[in-house]
Design a protein around this motif. Structure first.
Motif, PDB file in Angstrom:
ATOM      1  N   PRO A 197      -3.164   9.151  -4.919  1.00  0.00           N
ATOM      2  CA  PRO A 197      -4.742  10.863  -4.836  1.00  0.00           C
ATOM      3  C   PRO A 197      -4.409  11.252  -3.296  1.00  0.00           C
ATOM      4  O   PRO A 197      -3.969  11.064  -2.352  1.00  0.00           O
ATOM      5  CB  PRO A 197      -6.100   9.894  -4.826  1.00  0.00           C
ATOM      6  CG  PRO A 197      -6.011   8.687  -3.564  1.00  0.00           C
ATOM      7  CD  PRO A 197      -4.843   8.519  -5.030  1.00  0.00           C
ATOM      8  N   GLY A 198      -4.246  12.696  -3.591  1.00  0.00           N
ATOM      9  CA  GLY A 198      -4.113  12.956  -2.296  1.00  0.00           C
ATOM     10  C   GLY A 198      -4.467  12.706  -1.122  1.00  0.00           C
ATOM     11  O   GLY A 198      -5.682  11.734  -0.781  1.00  0.00           O
ATOM     12  N   SER A 199      -4.365  12.900  -0.328  1.00  0.00           N
ATOM     13  CA  SER A 199      -4.207  12.611   1.136  1.00  0.00           C
ATOM     14  C   SER A 199      -4.873  10.507   1.426  1.00  0.00           C
ATOM     15  O   SER A 199      -6.286  10.123   1.453  1.00  0.00           O
ATOM     16  CB  SER A 199      -5.897  13.377   1.602  1.00  0.00           C
ATOM     17  OG  SER A 199      -5.124  14.151   1.965  1.00  0.00           O
ATOM     18  N   GLY A 200      -4.272   9.990   0.075  1.00  0.00           N
ATOM     19  CA  GLY A 200      -5.359   8.739  -0.364  1.00  0.00           C
ATOM     20  C   GLY A 200      -4.127   7.951  -0.506  1.00  0.00           C
ATOM     21  O   GLY A 200      -2.909   7.446  -0.609  1.00  0.00           O
ATOM     22  N   THR A 201      -4.458   6.469  -0.854  1.00  0.00           N
ATOM     23  CA  THR A 201      -3.827   5.566  -0.728  1.00  0.00           C
ATOM     24  C   THR A 201      -3.621   4.314  -2.822  1.00  0.00           C
ATOM     25  O   THR A 201      -5.263   5.037  -2.670  1.00  0.00           O
ATOM     26  CB  THR A 201      -3.940   4.812   0.214  1.00  0.00           C
ATOM     27  OG1 THR A 201      -5.677   3.436  -0.243  1.00  0.00           O
ATOM     28  CG2 THR A 201      -3.765   5.182   1.656  1.00  0.00           C
ATOM     29  N   ALA A 202      -3.090   3.943  -2.671  1.00  0.00           N
ATOM     30  CA  ALA A 202      -3.093   3.377  -3.904  1.00  0.00           C
ATOM     31  C   ALA A 202      -2.269   1.580  -3.149  1.00  0.00           C
ATOM     32  O   ALA A 202      -1.137   1.118  -2.889  1.00  0.00           O
ATOM     33  CB  ALA A 202      -2.671   3.541  -5.313  1.00  0.00           C
ATOM     34  N   ASP A 203      -2.915   0.193  -4.260  1.00  0.00           N
ATOM     35  CA  ASP A 203      -2.324  -0.634  -3.366  1.00  0.00           C
ATOM     36  C   ASP A 203      -2.265  -1.801  -5.098  1.00  0.00           C
ATOM     37  O   ASP A 203      -2.633  -1.371  -6.081  1.00  0.00           O
ATOM     38  CB  ASP A 203      -3.839  -1.847  -3.308  1.00  0.00           C
ATOM     39  CG  ASP A 203      -3.946  -1.135  -1.476  1.00  0.00           C
ATOM     40  OD1 ASP A 203      -3.265  -0.263  -1.295  1.00  0.00           O
ATOM     41  OD2 ASP A 203      -5.314  -2.409  -0.583  1.00  0.00           O
ATOM     42  N   VAL A 204      -0.820  -2.033  -4.874  1.00  0.00           N
ATOM     43  CA  VAL A 204      -0.357  -2.423  -6.021  1.00  0.00           C
ATOM     44  C   VAL A 204       0.575  -3.868  -5.904  1.00  0.00           C
ATOM     45  O   VAL A 204       0.655  -4.216  -4.328  1.00  0.00           O
ATOM     46  CB  VAL A 204       1.010  -1.643  -6.720  1.00  0.00           C
ATOM     47  CG1 VAL A 204       0.340  -0.165  -7.169  1.00  0.00           C
ATOM     48  CG2 VAL A 204       1.842  -1.842  -5.440  1.00  0.00           C
ATOM     49  N   ALA A 205       0.930  -4.356  -6.823  1.00  0.00           N
ATOM     50  CA  ALA A 205       1.930  -5.851  -6.307  1.00  0.00           C
ATOM     51  C   ALA A 205       2.892  -5.794  -7.223  1.00  0.00           C
ATOM     52  O   ALA A 205       3.482  -5.424  -8.137  1.00  0.00           O
ATOM     53  CB  ALA A 205       0.865  -6.600  -7.072  1.00  0.00           C
ATOM     54  N   LEU A 206       3.727  -6.329  -6.189  1.00  0.00           N
ATOM     55  CA  LEU A 206       5.053  -6.380  -6.649  1.00  0.00           C
ATOM     56  C   LEU A 206       4.949  -8.434  -6.544  1.00  0.00           C
ATOM     57  O   LEU A 206       4.864  -8.564  -5.474  1.00  0.00           O
ATOM     58  CB  LEU A 206       6.300  -5.922  -5.395  1.00  0.00           C
ATOM     59  CG  LEU A 206       6.158  -4.272  -5.175  1.00  0.00           C
ATOM     60  CD1 LEU A 206       7.291  -4.524  -4.091  1.00  0.00           C
ATOM     61  CD2 LEU A 206       6.219  -3.889  -6.106  1.00  0.00           C
ATOM     62  N   THR A 207       5.504  -8.070  -7.942  1.00  0.00           N
ATOM     63  CA  THR A 207       6.615  -9.516  -7.994  1.00  0.00           C
ATOM     64  C   THR A 207       7.658 -10.617  -6.823  1.00  0.00           C
ATOM     65  O   THR A 207       8.495 -10.035  -7.517  1.00  0.00           O
ATOM     66  CB  THR A 207       6.718 -10.393  -9.512  1.00  0.00           C
ATOM     67  OG1 THR A 207       5.016  -9.544 -10.634  1.00  0.00           O
ATOM     68  CG2 THR A 207       6.420 -11.382  -9.222  1.00  0.00           C
ATOM     69  N   THR A 208       7.226 -11.732  -6.946  1.00  0.00           N
ATOM     70  CA  THR A 208       7.703 -12.603  -5.248  1.00  0.00           C
ATOM     71  C   THR A 208       7.878 -13.244  -6.387  1.00  0.00           C
ATOM     72  O   THR A 208       7.557 -13.826  -7.221  1.00  0.00           O
ATOM     73  CB  THR A 208       7.614 -12.812  -4.599  1.00  0.00           C
ATOM     74  OG1 THR A 208       6.258 -13.046  -4.463  1.00  0.00           O
ATOM     75  CG2 THR A 208       7.306 -11.428  -3.573  1.00  0.00           C
ATOM     76  N   ARG A 226       1.007  -1.049  -0.013  1.00  0.00           N
ATOM     77  CA  ARG A 226      -0.018   0.003   0.102  1.00  0.00           C
ATOM     78  C   ARG A 226       0.552   2.013  -0.008  1.00  0.00           C
ATOM     79  O   ARG A 226       1.219   1.896   0.499  1.00  0.00           O
ATOM     80  CB  ARG A 226      -0.731  -0.159   1.353  1.00  0.00           C
ATOM     81  CG  ARG A 226      -1.841   1.165   1.001  1.00  0.00           C
ATOM     82  CD  ARG A 226      -3.256   1.005   2.313  1.00  0.00           C
ATOM     83  NE  ARG A 226      -3.964  -0.034   1.816  1.00  0.00           N
ATOM     84  CZ  ARG A 226      -4.464  -1.322   2.416  1.00  0.00           C
ATOM     85  NH1 ARG A 226      -4.297  -1.265   3.725  1.00  0.00           N
ATOM     86  NH2 ARG A 226      -5.255  -1.945   1.888  1.00  0.00           N
ATOM     87  N   LEU A 227       0.602   2.273  -0.702  1.00  0.00           N
ATOM     88  CA  LEU A 227       0.801   3.527  -0.706  1.00  0.00           C
ATOM     89  C   LEU A 227       0.742   3.997  -0.520  1.00  0.00           C
ATOM     90  O   LEU A 227      -0.674   4.723  -0.877  1.00  0.00           O
ATOM     91  CB  LEU A 227       1.918   3.678  -2.927  1.00  0.00           C
ATOM     92  CG  LEU A 227       2.157   2.652  -3.683  1.00  0.00           C
ATOM     93  CD1 LEU A 227       2.544   2.846  -4.217  1.00  0.00           C
ATOM     94  CD2 LEU A 227       3.621   2.386  -2.784  1.00  0.00           C
ATOM     95  N   ALA A 228       0.929   4.841   0.399  1.00  0.00           N
ATOM     96  CA  ALA A 228       0.372   5.923   1.313  1.00  0.00           C
ATOM     97  C   ALA A 228       1.338   7.302   0.866  1.00  0.00           C
ATOM     98  O   ALA A 228       1.933   7.472   0.636  1.00  0.00           O
ATOM     99  CB  ALA A 228       0.006   5.386   3.131  1.00  0.00           C
TER     100      ALA A 228
END
Length: 149
Positions: free
Chosen positions: A112-123, A63-65
């Motif tokens: 987004p401003g004051s938000g989050t985004a979930d992303v996947a990293l390959t393992t 999660r990127l915040a």
């Protein structure tokens, strides 16, 4: 720093289940004025285990915040895998940290401003991973860069 735990399910000999534990968002860049580098957080998304075994590939969700009131563009995120430890925190020399690899973020992500985004990293659990790597914790340290678009 985040951690993932590798455990062997009962009755299985080759499958490894990865579960990550988050220490909370960690700032990875300092705020600069203008369109310079912006501060943001990176944390593991809880409750998203991945089953891996030697030679397998999976996803590690992060999660990127963004604490700013405007959007940011996260350009890079990488994860360094640290030396694994057993359940008591003792190092396990017979299991190299290189047994697991996490790929870098493949495309920039707008948060987004004051938000989050979930992303996947390959393992990846690499072929030939030793049995000594079962039921261990591999610490992950994330770093990255973001700018104001």
């Amino acid at each position: 720093m985040s951690r993932w735990r590798i455990g062997l399910p009962a009755g299985a000999l080759a499958v490894v289940v990865l579960t990550w534990f988050s220490a909370g968002p960690a700032p990875v860049a300092n705020t600069a004025n203008g369109n310079g580098i912006k501060q943001f957080g990176i944390a593991d998304v809880p409750g998203r285990p991945t089953a891996l075994f030697p030679g397998a590939t999976g996803n590690r969700w992060i999660r990127l915040a963004n604490a700013e009131n405007f959007p940011i563009l996260v350009q890079t995120v990488t994860a360094a895998v640290g030396k694994p430890a057993d359940s008591r925190g003792r190092p396990v020399p017979a299991c190299p940290a290189s047994s697991v690899r996490v790929d870098a973020l493949t495309t920039p992500v707008t948060v987004p401003g004051s938000g989050t985004a979930d992303v996947a990293l390959t393992t990846h659990m690499l072929p030939g991973t030793p049995d000594a790597c079962r039921s261990l914790t591999f610490p992950l340290t994330y770093t990255g860069t973001a700018v104001k678009p």
